[in-house]
Design a protein around this motif. Structure first.
Motif, PDB file in Angstrom:
ATOM      1  N   SER A 196      -0.959 -36.356   3.536  1.00 25.19           N
ATOM      2  CA  SER A 196      -1.931 -36.994   2.650  1.00 25.19           C
ATOM      3  C   SER A 196      -1.834 -38.513   2.713  1.00 25.19           C
ATOM      4  O   SER A 196      -2.764 -39.221   2.319  1.00 25.19           O
ATOM      5  CB  SER A 196      -1.727 -36.520   1.206  1.00 25.19           C
ATOM      6  OG  SER A 196      -0.481 -36.968   0.693  1.00 25.19           O
ATOM      7  N   GLY A 197      -0.706 -39.019   3.211  1.00 31.07           N
ATOM      8  CA  GLY A 197      -0.525 -40.461   3.376  1.00 31.07           C
ATOM      9  C   GLY A 197      -0.682 -40.901   4.817  1.00 31.07           C
ATOM     10  O   GLY A 197      -0.054 -41.887   5.236  1.00 31.07           O
ATOM     11  N   GLU A 198      -1.529 -40.215   5.572  1.00 30.77           N
ATOM     12  CA  GLU A 198      -1.722 -40.566   6.981  1.00 30.77           C
ATOM     13  C   GLU A 198      -2.227 -41.997   7.116  1.00 30.77           C
ATOM     14  O   GLU A 198      -3.237 -42.380   6.541  1.00 30.77           O
ATOM     15  CB  GLU A 198      -2.711 -39.600   7.630  1.00 30.77           C
ATOM     16  CG  GLU A 198      -2.957 -39.884   9.101  1.00 30.77           C
ATOM     17  CD  GLU A 198      -3.959 -38.907   9.716  1.00 30.77           C
ATOM     18  OE1 GLU A 198      -5.020 -39.362  10.196  1.00 30.77           O
ATOM     19  OE2 GLU A 198      -3.674 -37.674   9.693  1.00 30.77           O
ATOM     20  N   LEU A 199      -1.514 -42.789   7.917  1.00 24.38           N
ATOM     21  CA  LEU A 199      -1.890 -44.174   8.169  1.00 24.38           C
ATOM     22  C   LEU A 199      -2.612 -44.344   9.497  1.00 24.38           C
ATOM     23  O   LEU A 199      -3.432 -45.257   9.653  1.00 24.38           O
ATOM     24  CB  LEU A 199      -0.641 -45.070   8.164  1.00 24.38           C
ATOM     25  CG  LEU A 199       0.218 -45.046   6.898  1.00 24.38           C
ATOM     26  CD1 LEU A 199       1.443 -45.953   7.070  1.00 24.38           C
ATOM     27  CD2 LEU A 199      -0.598 -45.477   5.692  1.00 24.38           C
ATOM     28  N   ALA A 200      -2.290 -43.481  10.461  1.00 21.52           N
ATOM     29  CA  ALA A 200      -2.924 -43.548  11.781  1.00 21.52           C
ATOM     30  C   ALA A 200      -2.668 -42.232  12.495  1.00 21.52           C
ATOM     31  O   ALA A 200      -1.696 -41.533  12.207  1.00 21.52           O
ATOM     32  CB  ALA A 200      -2.366 -44.713  12.597  1.00 21.52           C
ATOM     33  N   SER A 201      -3.532 -41.910  13.455  1.00 21.80           N
ATOM     34  CA  SER A 201      -3.344 -40.683  14.231  1.00 21.80           C
ATOM     35  C   SER A 201      -4.149 -40.786  15.511  1.00 21.80           C
ATOM     36  O   SER A 201      -5.057 -41.622  15.649  1.00 21.80           O
ATOM     37  CB  SER A 201      -3.771 -39.448  13.433  1.00 21.80           C
ATOM     38  OG  SER A 201      -5.163 -39.500  13.147  1.00 21.80           O
TER      39      SER A 201
END
Length: 284
Positions: A196-201
Protein backbone atom coordinates in the motif's frame (compact mmCIF):
# COMPACT_ATOMS: atom_id res chain seq x y z
CA UNK A 1 57.65 88.12 1.92
CA UNK A 2 54.42 88.89 0.11
CA UNK A 3 51.06 87.63 1.30
CA UNK A 4 50.73 85.50 -1.86
CA UNK A 5 53.99 83.64 -1.18
CA UNK A 6 53.04 83.06 2.46
CA UNK A 7 49.68 81.65 1.36
CA UNK A 8 51.35 79.27 -1.10
CA UNK A 9 53.77 78.03 1.56
CA UNK A 10 50.95 77.43 4.02
CA UNK A 11 48.97 75.52 1.39
CA UNK A 12 52.03 73.38 0.50
CA UNK A 13 52.68 72.58 4.16
CA UNK A 14 49.04 71.60 4.63
CA UNK A 15 49.13 69.23 1.65
CA UNK A 16 52.29 67.55 2.98
CA UNK A 17 50.69 67.10 6.39
CA UNK A 18 47.56 65.57 4.80
CA UNK A 19 49.64 63.20 2.68
CA UNK A 20 51.64 62.03 5.72
CA UNK A 21 48.45 61.32 7.72
CA UNK A 22 46.86 59.36 4.89
CA UNK A 23 47.87 55.63 4.46
CA UNK A 24 49.35 54.44 1.16
CA UNK A 25 46.90 53.85 -1.68
CA UNK A 26 47.50 50.09 -1.60
CA UNK A 27 46.48 49.95 2.07
CA UNK A 28 43.33 51.96 1.39
CA UNK A 29 42.37 49.48 -1.33
CA UNK A 30 43.26 46.22 0.43
CA UNK A 31 41.74 46.81 3.87
CA UNK A 32 38.08 46.87 2.78
CA UNK A 33 38.58 43.41 1.29
CA UNK A 34 39.62 41.54 4.44
CA UNK A 35 36.17 39.86 4.57
CA UNK A 36 36.09 38.68 0.96
CA UNK A 37 37.53 35.19 1.55
CA UNK A 38 35.12 34.08 4.32
CA UNK A 39 32.18 35.49 2.36
CA UNK A 40 33.16 33.59 -0.78
CA UNK A 41 33.68 30.39 1.21
CA UNK A 42 30.27 30.71 2.84
CA UNK A 43 28.62 31.45 -0.51
CA UNK A 44 30.22 28.30 -1.91
CA UNK A 45 28.57 26.28 0.88
CA UNK A 46 25.16 27.81 0.07
CA UNK A 47 25.58 27.02 -3.62
CA UNK A 48 26.56 23.42 -2.82
CA UNK A 49 23.56 22.92 -0.54
CA UNK A 50 21.21 24.53 -3.03
CA UNK A 51 22.56 22.31 -5.80
CA UNK A 52 21.77 19.23 -3.72
CA UNK A 53 25.34 17.97 -3.49
CA UNK A 54 25.80 18.57 0.23
CA UNK A 55 23.37 16.08 1.71
CA UNK A 56 23.41 15.87 5.48
CA UNK A 57 23.64 12.05 5.49
CA UNK A 58 23.95 9.46 2.72
CA UNK A 59 22.97 5.78 3.17
CA UNK A 60 24.44 3.66 0.38
CA UNK A 61 23.39 0.03 -0.09
CA UNK A 62 26.73 -0.98 -1.60
CA UNK A 63 29.08 1.03 0.62
CA UNK A 64 27.17 0.05 3.78
CA UNK A 65 26.74 -3.63 2.88
CA UNK A 66 27.50 -5.91 5.84
CA UNK A 67 28.80 -9.46 5.54
CA UNK A 68 28.65 -9.99 9.31
CA UNK A 69 25.40 -8.48 10.62
CA UNK A 70 21.83 -8.92 9.44
CA UNK A 71 19.28 -8.15 12.15
CA UNK A 72 15.95 -6.42 12.66
CA UNK A 73 17.81 -3.30 13.82
CA UNK A 74 20.35 -3.20 10.98
CA UNK A 75 20.15 -0.07 8.85
CA UNK A 76 20.39 -2.30 5.77
CA UNK A 77 19.08 -5.86 5.97
CA UNK A 78 18.73 -8.78 3.55
CA UNK A 79 15.47 -10.71 3.38
CA UNK A 80 13.12 -13.04 1.51
CA UNK A 81 9.42 -13.75 1.28
CA UNK A 82 8.40 -17.38 0.63
CA UNK A 83 5.49 -16.22 -1.51
CA UNK A 84 4.78 -13.23 -3.74
CA UNK A 85 2.82 -11.20 -1.17
CA UNK A 86 4.33 -7.76 -0.47
CA UNK A 87 3.15 -7.48 3.13
CA UNK A 88 6.21 -5.60 4.44
CA UNK A 89 7.07 -8.42 6.86
CA UNK A 90 9.97 -10.31 5.33
CA UNK A 91 12.16 -12.98 6.94
CA UNK A 92 15.85 -12.23 7.41
CA UNK A 93 18.39 -14.32 5.51
CA UNK A 94 20.19 -15.83 8.51
CA UNK A 95 23.47 -17.13 7.08
CA UNK A 96 26.40 -15.62 5.21
CA UNK A 97 27.87 -18.51 3.20
CA UNK A 98 30.25 -19.22 0.36
CA UNK A 99 28.95 -18.91 -3.17
CA UNK A 100 31.03 -21.27 -5.27
CA UNK A 101 29.60 -19.96 -8.54
CA UNK A 102 32.02 -17.05 -8.86
CA UNK A 103 35.65 -16.08 -8.43
CA UNK A 104 36.65 -14.47 -6.16
CA UNK A 105 34.06 -15.91 -3.81
CA UNK A 106 32.60 -12.93 -1.93
CA UNK A 107 29.89 -14.94 -0.17
CA UNK A 108 26.14 -14.28 0.00
CA UNK A 109 23.33 -13.97 2.53
CA UNK A 110 21.31 -17.16 2.26
CA UNK A 111 18.67 -19.23 4.07
CA UNK A 112 21.04 -22.20 3.87
CA UNK A 113 24.12 -23.20 5.86
CA UNK A 114 25.98 -24.72 2.93
CA UNK A 115 27.19 -22.99 -0.24
CA UNK A 116 24.34 -22.41 -2.63
CA UNK A 117 23.31 -20.02 -5.39
CA UNK A 118 19.76 -18.84 -4.78
CA UNK A 119 17.93 -17.32 -3.14
CA UNK A 120 20.62 -14.94 -2.04
CA UNK A 121 22.01 -11.41 -1.78
CA UNK A 122 25.68 -10.43 -2.06
CA UNK A 123 27.94 -7.50 -2.91
CA UNK A 124 30.91 -7.06 -5.20
CA UNK A 125 33.17 -4.54 -3.48
CA UNK A 126 36.42 -6.17 -4.64
CA UNK A 127 37.44 -3.26 -6.86
CA UNK A 128 37.04 -5.21 -10.11
CA UNK A 129 34.40 -7.29 -11.95
CA UNK A 130 33.78 -10.84 -10.80
CA UNK A 131 33.70 -13.71 -13.27
CA UNK A 132 30.72 -15.99 -12.69
CA UNK A 133 31.33 -19.56 -13.80
CA UNK A 134 27.67 -20.30 -14.49
CA UNK A 135 27.10 -19.71 -18.24
CA UNK A 136 29.46 -17.51 -17.76
CA UNK A 137 28.75 -13.83 -17.12
CA UNK A 138 30.33 -10.89 -15.26
CA UNK A 139 29.29 -9.22 -12.03
CA UNK A 140 30.24 -5.49 -12.14
CA UNK A 141 32.14 -3.91 -9.28
CA UNK A 142 30.28 -1.77 -6.72
CA UNK A 143 26.92 -3.51 -7.21
CA UNK A 144 24.68 -5.85 -5.24
CA UNK A 145 23.55 -9.22 -6.58
CA UNK A 146 19.99 -10.41 -5.85
CA UNK A 147 18.45 -13.71 -6.95
CA UNK A 148 14.98 -14.97 -5.93
CA UNK A 149 13.61 -18.48 -5.73
CA UNK A 150 10.57 -19.42 -7.83
CA UNK A 151 7.38 -17.82 -6.51
CA UNK A 152 9.37 -15.94 -3.84
CA UNK A 153 10.55 -12.38 -3.29
CA UNK A 154 14.11 -11.33 -2.52
CA UNK A 155 14.39 -8.05 -0.60
CA UNK A 156 16.95 -5.44 0.46
CA UNK A 157 15.51 -3.30 3.27
CA UNK A 158 16.52 0.11 4.63
CA UNK A 159 15.51 0.97 8.19
CA UNK A 160 15.27 4.74 8.63
CA UNK A 161 17.18 6.13 11.64
CA UNK A 162 15.93 9.67 10.91
CA UNK A 163 12.76 11.72 10.63
CA UNK A 164 12.69 14.16 7.75
CA UNK A 165 12.86 14.07 3.96
CA UNK A 166 14.96 11.83 1.73
CA UNK A 167 15.86 11.53 -1.93
CA UNK A 168 16.17 7.95 -3.17
CA UNK A 169 18.31 6.92 -6.16
CA UNK A 170 18.28 3.31 -7.33
CA UNK A 171 18.58 0.97 -10.29
CA UNK A 172 17.78 -2.66 -11.09
CA UNK A 173 19.18 -4.48 -14.13
CA UNK A 174 19.57 -8.02 -15.42
CA UNK A 175 23.01 -9.39 -14.60
CA UNK A 176 22.75 -12.73 -16.42
CA UNK A 177 22.26 -12.21 -20.19
CA UNK A 178 21.65 -15.91 -20.87
CA UNK A 179 18.44 -17.90 -20.73
CA UNK A 180 16.21 -16.15 -23.25
CA UNK A 181 12.87 -17.91 -22.99
CA UNK A 182 13.85 -19.76 -19.81
CA UNK A 183 13.95 -16.68 -17.57
CA UNK A 184 11.16 -14.21 -18.05
CA UNK A 185 12.91 -11.24 -16.48
CA UNK A 186 11.72 -9.72 -13.20
CA UNK A 187 9.30 -7.32 -11.62
CA UNK A 188 10.77 -4.77 -9.22
CA UNK A 189 9.21 -2.67 -6.48
CA UNK A 190 10.16 -0.01 -3.97
CA UNK A 191 7.71 0.00 -1.04
CA UNK A 192 7.45 2.12 2.09
CA UNK A 193 6.18 -0.62 4.38
CA UNK A 194 3.85 -2.95 2.48
CA UNK A 195 2.41 -2.76 -1.03
CA UNK A 196 0.00 0.00 0.00
CA UNK A 197 3.06 2.25 0.36
CA UNK A 198 4.41 1.54 -3.12
CA UNK A 199 6.78 4.32 -4.16
CA UNK A 200 7.88 2.92 -7.53
CA UNK A 201 7.59 -0.25 -9.60
CA UNK A 202 8.41 -1.68 -12.97
CA UNK A 203 9.52 -4.77 -14.86
CA UNK A 204 11.94 -5.82 -17.57
CA UNK A 205 12.56 -8.90 -19.66
CA UNK A 206 15.73 -10.95 -19.76
CA UNK A 207 18.66 -8.64 -20.50
CA UNK A 208 16.69 -5.50 -19.55
CA UNK A 209 17.02 -2.83 -16.89
CA UNK A 210 15.01 -0.26 -15.00
CA UNK A 211 17.45 2.52 -15.85
CA UNK A 212 18.41 5.05 -13.16
CA UNK A 213 15.40 5.90 -10.99
CA UNK A 214 14.86 8.54 -8.32
CA UNK A 215 12.22 9.43 -5.77
CA UNK A 216 12.57 13.02 -4.56
CA UNK A 217 11.35 14.64 -1.38
CA UNK A 218 9.99 11.49 0.27
CA UNK A 219 8.82 12.14 3.87
CA UNK A 220 10.18 9.57 6.29
CA UNK A 221 9.97 8.83 10.00
CA UNK A 222 12.48 7.05 12.23
CA UNK A 223 11.60 3.35 12.21
CA UNK A 224 10.07 3.33 8.72
CA UNK A 225 11.29 0.63 6.35
CA UNK A 226 11.84 1.01 2.61
CA UNK A 227 11.97 -2.33 0.77
CA UNK A 228 13.70 -2.86 -2.59
CA UNK A 229 12.12 -6.01 -4.02
CA UNK A 230 12.85 -8.40 -6.88
CA UNK A 231 9.96 -10.64 -8.01
CA UNK A 232 10.82 -13.47 -10.46
CA UNK A 233 7.51 -13.13 -12.31
CA UNK A 234 6.17 -16.32 -10.80
CA UNK A 235 7.98 -19.62 -11.24
CA UNK A 236 10.34 -18.57 -14.05
CA UNK A 237 13.22 -17.68 -11.76
CA UNK A 238 16.13 -19.12 -13.74
CA UNK A 239 18.69 -16.60 -15.05
CA UNK A 240 17.16 -13.94 -12.78
CA UNK A 241 20.43 -12.70 -11.24
CA UNK A 242 19.68 -9.01 -10.76
CA UNK A 243 22.12 -6.16 -10.30
CA UNK A 244 21.04 -3.53 -7.77
CA UNK A 245 22.31 -0.20 -6.44
CA UNK A 246 20.64 2.34 -4.16
CA UNK A 247 21.45 5.41 -2.12
CA UNK A 248 19.14 7.24 0.25
CA UNK A 249 20.07 10.86 0.87
CA UNK A 250 18.81 12.86 3.84
CA UNK A 251 17.78 16.29 2.54
CA UNK A 252 18.85 19.28 4.68
CA UNK A 253 15.93 21.13 6.23
CA UNK A 254 15.13 24.46 4.49
CA UNK A 255 15.72 26.24 7.81
CA UNK A 256 19.38 25.18 7.65
CA UNK A 257 19.90 26.95 4.34
CA UNK A 258 17.94 30.01 5.52
CA UNK A 259 20.04 30.36 8.68
CA UNK A 260 23.23 30.01 6.65
CA UNK A 261 22.07 32.71 4.23
CA UNK A 262 21.17 35.03 7.12
CA UNK A 263 24.59 34.49 8.65
CA UNK A 264 26.28 35.43 5.37
CA UNK A 265 24.09 38.52 5.05
CA UNK A 266 25.14 39.57 8.56
CA UNK A 267 28.80 39.03 7.69
CA UNK A 268 28.47 41.18 4.58
CA UNK A 269 26.74 43.96 6.56
CA UNK A 270 29.47 43.88 9.22
CA UNK A 271 32.24 44.15 6.63
CA UNK A 272 30.42 46.96 4.86
CA UNK A 273 30.03 48.95 8.10
CA UNK A 274 33.70 48.46 8.93
CA UNK A 275 34.74 49.55 5.45
CA UNK A 276 32.56 52.67 5.55
CA UNK A 277 33.91 53.50 9.00
CA UNK A 278 37.47 53.35 7.78
CA UNK A 279 36.72 55.48 4.77
CA UNK A 280 35.09 58.09 6.98
CA UNK A 281 38.24 58.05 9.18
CA UNK A 282 40.44 58.66 6.14
CA UNK A 283 38.40 61.73 5.18
CA UNK A 284 38.71 63.29 8.63
Amino acid sequence: MSCEIVARLDRFAGERTERRSRPPACARVSRPHVCVRPILAALAVVVAVDAGVAYAVVFDAVDDFSTTTNTETSTWSYRRETNLTRDGSYALLPNFVDASAWIPDTGIWSPFLTPFFNPGIGVNDTGSPISVSVNPWTWPDETIWMHPNPNELIVVTWLSPITGTVDIDFEFSDMDPFGSGAGGGVNWYVDLGDSSGELASGSFDNGGASGPQNILGQPISAGDRIHFIVDPKGSAHTFDSTQFTASINAVPEPSTVVLLALGIAGLIAFCRRRTLGRRAGFRR
